[in-house]
Write an enzyme that holds these catalytic residues in place. Structure first.
Site, PDB file in Angstrom:
ATOM      1  N   THR A  45       0.829  -1.214   0.000  1.00 31.45           N
ATOM      2  CA  THR A  45       0.000   0.000   0.000  1.00 31.45           C
ATOM      3  C   THR A  45       0.862   1.262   0.000  1.00 31.45           C
ATOM      4  O   THR A  45       0.425   2.300  -0.439  1.00 31.45           O
ATOM      5  CB  THR A  45      -0.938   0.042   1.227  1.00 31.45           C
ATOM      6  OG1 THR A  45      -0.188  -0.333   2.383  1.00 31.45           O
ATOM      7  CG2 THR A  45      -2.108  -0.892   1.067  1.00 31.45           C
ATOM      8  N   ARG A  49       9.039  -1.907   0.686  1.00 35.37           N
ATOM      9  CA  ARG A  49       9.670  -1.823   2.006  1.00 35.37           C
ATOM     10  C   ARG A  49      10.437  -3.103   2.304  1.00 35.37           C
ATOM     11  O   ARG A  49      10.072  -4.172   1.811  1.00 35.37           O
ATOM     12  CB  ARG A  49       8.619  -1.623   3.104  1.00 35.37           C
ATOM     13  CG  ARG A  49       7.957  -0.257   3.066  1.00 35.37           C
ATOM     14  CD  ARG A  49       7.022  -0.088   4.239  1.00 35.37           C
ATOM     15  NE  ARG A  49       6.246   1.145   4.133  1.00 35.37           N
ATOM     16  CZ  ARG A  49       5.306   1.506   5.002  1.00 35.37           C
ATOM     17  NH1 ARG A  49       5.018   0.727   6.024  1.00 35.37           N
ATOM     18  NH2 ARG A  49       4.654   2.636   4.850  1.00 35.37           N
ATOM     19  N   SER A 148       7.991   4.835   6.410  1.00 38.67           N
ATOM     20  CA  SER A 148       7.000   5.395   7.322  1.00 38.67           C
ATOM     21  C   SER A 148       7.425   5.162   8.775  1.00 38.67           C
ATOM     22  O   SER A 148       8.558   5.440   9.132  1.00 38.67           O
ATOM     23  CB  SER A 148       5.620   4.802   7.020  1.00 38.67           C
ATOM     24  OG  SER A 148       4.621   5.435   7.767  1.00 38.67           O
ATOM     25  N   LYS A 158       8.754   4.945  -2.235  1.00 37.59           N
ATOM     26  CA  LYS A 158       7.414   5.049  -2.825  1.00 37.59           C
ATOM     27  C   LYS A 158       7.384   6.122  -3.907  1.00 37.59           C
ATOM     28  O   LYS A 158       8.162   7.078  -3.872  1.00 37.59           O
ATOM     29  CB  LYS A 158       6.345   5.276  -1.763  1.00 37.59           C
ATOM     30  CG  LYS A 158       6.571   6.462  -0.840  1.00 37.59           C
ATOM     31  CD  LYS A 158       5.554   6.488   0.309  1.00 37.59           C
ATOM     32  CE  LYS A 158       5.827   7.644   1.251  1.00 37.59           C
ATOM     33  NZ  LYS A 158       4.916   7.737   2.378  1.00 37.59           N
ATOM     34  N   ASP A 306       4.869  10.696  12.522  1.00 36.11           N
ATOM     35  CA  ASP A 306       5.735   9.544  12.280  1.00 36.11           C
ATOM     36  C   ASP A 306       6.934  10.007  11.452  1.00 36.11           C
ATOM     37  O   ASP A 306       7.114  11.204  11.215  1.00 36.11           O
ATOM     38  CB  ASP A 306       4.958   8.409  11.606  1.00 36.11           C
ATOM     39  CG  ASP A 306       4.490   8.768  10.210  1.00 36.11           C
ATOM     40  OD1 ASP A 306       4.417   9.965   9.887  1.00 36.11           O
ATOM     41  OD2 ASP A 306       4.212   7.843   9.417  1.00 36.11           O
ATOM     42  N   ASP A 310       3.592  11.855   7.603  1.00 38.21           N
ATOM     43  CA  ASP A 310       2.272  11.804   6.954  1.00 38.21           C
ATOM     44  C   ASP A 310       1.186  11.371   7.942  1.00 38.21           C
ATOM     45  O   ASP A 310       0.007  11.372   7.604  1.00 38.21           O
ATOM     46  CB  ASP A 310       2.284  10.915   5.706  1.00 38.21           C
ATOM     47  CG  ASP A 310       2.550   9.443   5.979  1.00 38.21           C
ATOM     48  OD1 ASP A 310       2.933   9.105   7.122  1.00 38.21           O
ATOM     49  OD2 ASP A 310       2.381   8.631   5.053  1.00 38.21           O
ATOM     50  N   ARG A 311       1.582  11.023   9.175  1.00 37.08           N
ATOM     51  CA  ARG A 311       0.603  10.665  10.198  1.00 37.08           C
ATOM     52  C   ARG A 311       0.703  11.625  11.380  1.00 37.08           C
ATOM     53  O   ARG A 311       1.721  12.274  11.568  1.00 37.08           O
ATOM     54  CB  ARG A 311       0.827   9.236  10.694  1.00 37.08           C
ATOM     55  CG  ARG A 311       0.671   8.205   9.608  1.00 37.08           C
ATOM     56  CD  ARG A 311       0.730   6.818  10.216  1.00 37.08           C
ATOM     57  NE  ARG A 311       0.825   5.801   9.197  1.00 37.08           N
ATOM     58  CZ  ARG A 311       0.486   4.533   9.380  1.00 37.08           C
ATOM     59  NH1 ARG A 311       0.039   4.143  10.550  1.00 37.08           N
ATOM     60  NH2 ARG A 311       0.603   3.657   8.409  1.00 37.08           N
ATOM     61  N   GLU A 393      -7.918   8.225   7.069  1.00 33.38           N
ATOM     62  CA  GLU A 393      -7.992   6.785   7.312  1.00 33.38           C
ATOM     63  C   GLU A 393      -7.707   6.481   8.768  1.00 33.38           C
ATOM     64  O   GLU A 393      -7.060   7.267   9.471  1.00 33.38           O
ATOM     65  CB  GLU A 393      -7.066   6.012   6.368  1.00 33.38           C
ATOM     66  CG  GLU A 393      -5.641   6.481   6.323  1.00 33.38           C
ATOM     67  CD  GLU A 393      -4.823   5.739   5.262  1.00 33.38           C
ATOM     68  OE1 GLU A 393      -5.386   4.977   4.469  1.00 33.38           O
ATOM     69  OE2 GLU A 393      -3.602   5.945   5.241  1.00 33.38           O
ATOM     70  N   GLU A 394      -8.164   5.320   9.207  1.00 34.68           N
ATOM     71  CA  GLU A 394      -8.154   4.928  10.615  1.00 34.68           C
ATOM     72  C   GLU A 394      -6.760   4.893  11.228  1.00 34.68           C
ATOM     73  O   GLU A 394      -6.599   4.997  12.428  1.00 34.68           O
ATOM     74  CB  GLU A 394      -8.835   3.563  10.775  1.00 34.68           C
ATOM     75  CG  GLU A 394      -8.011   2.347  10.390  1.00 34.68           C
ATOM     76  CD  GLU A 394      -7.556   2.294   8.931  1.00 34.68           C
ATOM     77  OE1 GLU A 394      -6.505   1.691   8.684  1.00 34.68           O
ATOM     78  OE2 GLU A 394      -8.230   2.862   8.043  1.00 34.68           O
TER      79      GLU A 394
END
Length: 546
Positions: A45, A49, A148, A158, A306, A310-311, A393-394
């Protein structure tokens, strides 16, 4: 169910830290076996990695994948600049060197950080979109070299096409297949030049990533109200790519913020261990976030990102670390109330395993809700066109439109999500936790949990193709089942699992892409006992199928 390690939330044992020289040596010295599926290039996704020690992220992988990206650009007629960002993982710098050698030999105009620093994922998305605004030719794209929040031993790579967000499966499978053909051919056909020459190449450019992104932030978050309200902010970059962005942000906007840790160390020795005892820069984990949670009394709100930023993880004085779903719902309710320039048609994007409190907020706001499979790539088009005001997203990743209703980023932006928490306090006088309590007093309190259950590869495959009739479930935790889904209702795409819904609860089950487990996401609006009942009935139903 997964058991918690005794070391969770505690300082990391120095003996368990990554051996950085060994990692970097393995990156250059070990050669992957293209016949072994575990050693091939594999775009999940979020790109490819792996770890150099496991022969899954080595020099050959990056050389082959970079050549595959060059081939893809040629094939699709992409001639604009390619923006490259790296994070602070030990394998990021070596991988950047390998990529630069191949891009330069292929004559690709690449933009790398002018200060030789780190570049968050959202900043790459912002740079791509800024370059491409109003253009039809010479379009830009980008690469982010980051795994990530993964452990220090890992590397990641990515690709973001000209739309600025994560590449879709069509593009990643072309790049993956092409890269693996190069691996099979022992890199025959990969163009490359020595690093020193590649850095001097006329196609290699130094680019200021920090300035334009920082200068533009006031167009997406109301930084004036963050300043004038004097909200006290604590920021922990968790040793990641955002580390050198915060001081320029604080200085430019005059906000009252403190960066609690500016250390960059590829062993991430300053982290507390995650639930399984590993180091993971997961800002949605209370174990990884233990240090910032302990400081919460010093600030009106604190947040972390992170490693590629992006989080987001939001920490409030009273409640500690907010559940990611709770903050998403609060952000949606706040933004649609305080962004008058957003179009009446602007919708809300959520993944199928995110909390149903978001559905209830959408109904209250009278906004369209678009429910997609897991993965931010499903939101790219809607954010790019302004059709989505907010998408999240969760797993604590989200982005939203500029204040004028135009696109900000088409990838997740943990920086603006953190600053939004401060804006909320500035505008309402209440922190996100208090705003969430007000929401749930009206809409009901959700009890949500994700658990991992052991599963063999064969069982995981069975779960991917499981249909409603095989599950044969008419009632869940004492309630009639109103829907069983294998496709996301927002775009009718398969989400690789199954979801069972009732009026007051639901569960979804999908196989892990990396481990021998399947994930059960479950939620109840009745209470923790009802949630436990949903979880146990879900496991029993799937065990019957297995």
């Amino acid at each position: 169910m997964t058991a918690q390690n005794p070391a969770a939330g505690k300082p990391v044992d120095p003996a368990s830290l990554a051996n950085v020289p060994q990692l970097v040596t393995a990156y250059f010295a070990l050669k992957p076996d293209a016949a072994d599926p575990a050693q091939r290039v594999s775009f999940g996704t979020s790109g490819h990695r792996g770890s150099s020690l496991k022969n899954s992220f080595n020099e050959d992988h990056i050389l082959a994948t970079t050549q595959a990206v060059c081939d893809h650009r040629r094939r699709t007629g992409l001639t604009g600049p390619l923006f490259i960002g790296i994070d602070t993982h030990a394998l990021a710098e070596p991988a950047l060197a390998s990529a630069v050698e191949v891009f330069a030999a292929n004559g690709v105009d690449i933009m790398i950080d002018a200060r030789g620093g780190y570049t968050p994922t959202p900043v790459i998305s912002h740079a791509i979109l800024s370059h491409n605004r109003g253009r039809t030719a010479d379009l830009a794209d980008g690469i982010v070299i980051s795994p990530s929040h993964n452990p220090p031993e890992d590397g990641g790579y990515k690709y973001n096409p000209p739309h600025g967000g994560p590449a879709d499966t069509d593009v990643t499978s072309i790049i993956e297949n092409s890269a693996n053909r190069y691996l099979e051919a022992a890199l025959k056909g990969v163009a490359r030049m020595p690093y020193a020459r590649a850095r001097r190449s006329p196609s290699t450019h130094l680019h200021d990533f920090v300035g334009p992104y920082v200068a533009d932030l006031g167009n997406v978050v109301d930084m004036a109200v963050v300043k004038s309200s004097g909200v006290k902010i604590g920021i922990d970059p968790l040793g990641g790519a955002a580390v050198h962005y915060w001081q320029p942000i604080i200085e430019r906007y005059g906000i009252e913020a403190t960066v609690v840790n500016e250390a960059v160390d590829p062993t991430f020795r300053f982290m507390t261990a995650d639930w399984d005892g590993k180091i993971r820069m997961d800002c949605s984990s209370p174990f990884a976030m233990a240090s910032l949670i302990r400081m919460r009394d010093k600030f009106d709100v604190a947040f972390a990102n992170d490693t590629d930023a992006d989080r987001h993880g939001i920490v409030t004085r009273a409640g500690g670390l907010m559940n990611p779903n709770h903050f998403l719902a609060t952000a949606i309710a706040y933004l649609f109330a305080w962004r008058p320039q957003w179009g009446k048609e602007a919708a809300i994007g959520k993944t199928i395993v995110s909390s149903s409190i978001i559905d209830r907020v959408a109904r209250k706001l009278n906004r369209k809700l678009v429910e997609t499979p897991v993965g931010f790539k499903w939101f790219v088009e809607g954010l790019g066109s302004g059709a989505f005001g907010f998408a999240g997203e969760e797993s604590a990743g989200a982005s939203f439109l500029r204040r004028d209703g135009s696109v900000w980023t088409t990838d997740k932006d943990g920086i603006v999500m953190g600053l939004l928490a401060a804006e909320m306090i500035g505008k309402t006088g209440r922190d996100p936790g208090q705003l969430f309590d007000e929401l749930t007093a009206e809409l009901g309190v959700p009890f949500y949990e994700r658990i991992d259950v052991a599963a063999t590869p064969k069982q995981k495959d069975a779960l991917k193709t499981l249909g409603p009739e095989q599950l044969g479930i008419k009632e869940l935790a004492g309630e009639a089942v109103r829907a069983i889904r294998t496709r996301a209702p927002g775009n009718n795409q398969s989400f690789g699992g199954i979801k069972v819904e009732t009026d007051m609860g639901w569960f979804a089950a999908r196989p892990s892409g990396t481990e021998d487990v399947y994930k059960i996401y479950a939620e109840s609006f009745r209470g923790p006992d009802h949630l436990k009942r949903i979880q146990s009935e879900a496991q029993a139903a799937i065990a019957r199928v297995f």
